[in-house]
Write an enzyme that holds these catalytic residues in place. Structure first.
Site, PDB file in Angstrom:
ATOM      1  N   HIS A  27       8.761  16.391  11.301  1.00 43.28           N
ATOM      2  CA  HIS A  27      10.253  15.706  11.912  1.00 43.28           C
ATOM      3  C   HIS A  27      10.716  16.514  12.781  1.00 43.28           C
ATOM      4  O   HIS A  27      11.380  16.438  14.244  1.00 43.28           O
ATOM      5  CB  HIS A  27      10.692  14.374  11.073  1.00 43.28           C
ATOM      6  N   LYS A  95       4.922   4.648   2.547  1.00 41.02           N
ATOM      7  CA  LYS A  95       4.803   4.139   1.652  1.00 41.02           C
ATOM      8  C   LYS A  95       6.277   4.374   0.966  1.00 41.02           C
ATOM      9  O   LYS A  95       7.437   4.504   1.031  1.00 41.02           O
ATOM     10  CB  LYS A  95       4.374   5.208   0.053  1.00 41.02           C
TER      11      LYS A  95
END
Length: 182
Positions: A27, A95
């Site tokens: 990222h 998640k």
């Protein structure tokens, strides 16, 4: 691959096509490259990223996916808004959900969050039909960006949608309501 506007919290889907893994370091690298005017070696526009750190095995000249369970998405909370704005992704698989403040970003940029079941890393690896490429391997195997062709990848639950709804927020509100009555 998906149309976020057709998906609502609670829908269960399976993905077919291409997805990319991207965790913390990926990222940051992608954000920094784009902010510096550098071109990525792949295009994430309308693509799906998977918050996962897969275990891969090289067989001859091909990578094979051994295990690919979801990682906790909250780790990317502080950078996800900028990542979405810069890349134009349409979905995130992970998640545990992400912070409620991202719901406005999901709404504005038409992004959905899909929850993958924890503990199913080997099962999900069987849905990876081909490792098409790997980028930024210098970050390490789990942090590299893996381009994967998947078939019937899931089950995935739409847990944050592009309409500002979140299954996590709904559960939190119900818990607070219950607690106030105890």
């Amino acid at each position: 691959m998906i149309n976020p506007e057709k998906l609502k919290v609670g829908d269960v889907i399976y993905l077919n096509g291409t997805i990319y893994t991207a965790r913390d370091k990926a990222h940051l690298k992608i954000i920094n490259m784009l902010k510096n005017g550098e071109e990525l070696p792949f295009n994430l526009k309308n693509k799906i990223i998977y918050h996962a750190g897969p275990i891969m095995k090289k067989v001859n000249d091909e990578w094979r996916c051994v295990s690919i369970g979801p990682t906790t998405s909250a780790r990317m909370n502080d950078v996800e808004e900028e990542f979405i704005k810069l890349t134009g992704i349409s979905g995130i698989v992970g998640k545990g959900g992400m912070k409620n403040e991202l719901l406005d970003t999901f709404k504005k940029y038409k992004v959905v969050y899909l929850a993958a079941p924890g503990g199913c890393a080997v099962l999900l690896a069987k849905c990876v039909k081909k490792v098409e490429d790997v980028y930024f391997l210098e970050l390490g195997m789990p942090e590299a960006v893996w381009k994967l062709r998947v078939k019937n990848f899931g089950p995935l639950i739409v847990s944050m949608d592009s309409y500002g709804k979140s299954i996590y927020k709904e559960v939190e509100e119900k818990v607070k309501e219950k607690l106030s009555t105890l």
